[in-house]
Motif scaffolding. Structure first.
Motif, PDB file in Angstrom:
ATOM      1  N   ARG A  35       0.850  -1.194   0.000  1.00 36.74           N
ATOM      2  CA  ARG A  35       0.000   0.000   0.000  1.00 36.74           C
ATOM      3  C   ARG A  35       0.885   1.244   0.000  1.00 36.74           C
ATOM      4  O   ARG A  35       2.045   1.181   0.377  1.00 36.74           O
ATOM      5  N   ASP A  38       2.052   5.752   4.584  1.00 37.65           N
ATOM      6  CA  ASP A  38       0.990   6.137   5.514  1.00 37.65           C
ATOM      7  C   ASP A  38       0.876   7.652   5.587  1.00 37.65           C
ATOM      8  O   ASP A  38       1.530   8.309   6.379  1.00 37.65           O
ATOM      9  N   TYR A  43      -6.226   8.603   3.238  1.00 35.35           N
ATOM     10  CA  TYR A  43      -7.140   7.653   3.860  1.00 35.35           C
ATOM     11  C   TYR A  43      -8.537   8.241   3.994  1.00 35.35           C
ATOM     12  O   TYR A  43      -8.720   9.449   4.027  1.00 35.35           O
ATOM     13  N   LYS A  52      -8.314   2.258   2.938  1.00 36.00           N
ATOM     14  CA  LYS A  52      -6.941   2.684   2.704  1.00 36.00           C
ATOM     15  C   LYS A  52      -6.717   2.749   1.200  1.00 36.00           C
ATOM     16  O   LYS A  52      -7.330   1.997   0.448  1.00 36.00           O
TER      17      LYS A  52
END
Length: 133
Positions: A35, A38, A43, A52
């Motif tokens: 993915r 962060d 998100y 996500k």
């Protein structure tokens, strides 16, 4: 009696014609084995649900793109496992809203099926998008 039938048929036709602006088509995507980094702005969370973002490659393309969590692929997020690259079939539906609907997202995506799931490290993802180790 005949006029009532005609009125009912006209009313049914007028009601159904409003649906002509809704379109659904099938798209095929490759989903990366990792993915994106962060970053909270990528998100989406709403009440009990959160999604996500994903890296995707559209059919016919070799470039990875970020698939925003604002357009989740319903039915896929809970099946996604990092470390596997997926090929999936997705139903993409565009809904025609009235101009009165302010922040409505006209696009919805739904998993039709997982075509393949292969354990591998996806290649060619831009390094600045990968999670820091």
């Amino acid at each position: 009696m005949g006029i009532r039938v005609l009125i009912m048929l006209f009313a049914c036709g007028a009601t159904l014609s409003g649906c002509d602006n809704d379109r659904e088509r099938t798209i095929f995507l490759t989903i990366a084995s990792v993915r994106p980094a962060d970053r909270q702005e990528l998100y989406y969370s709403s009440g009990e649900t959160s999604w996500k973002p994903l890296y995707i490659c559209k059919r016919g393309s070799e470039e990875w793109e970020i698939w925003s969590a604002w357009n989740p692929i319903h039915g896929f997020d809970e099946r996604y496992e990092e470390g596997y690259e997926y090929r999936i079939e997705v139903a993409h539906r565009t809904i025609a809203y009235d101009n009165n609907v302010a922040d409505a997202n006209p696009d919805t995506y739904r998993l039709v099926r997982i075509v393949s799931k292969i354990k591998k490290t996806s290649e060619g993802i831009p390094a600045h998008f990968l999670p820091e180790e």
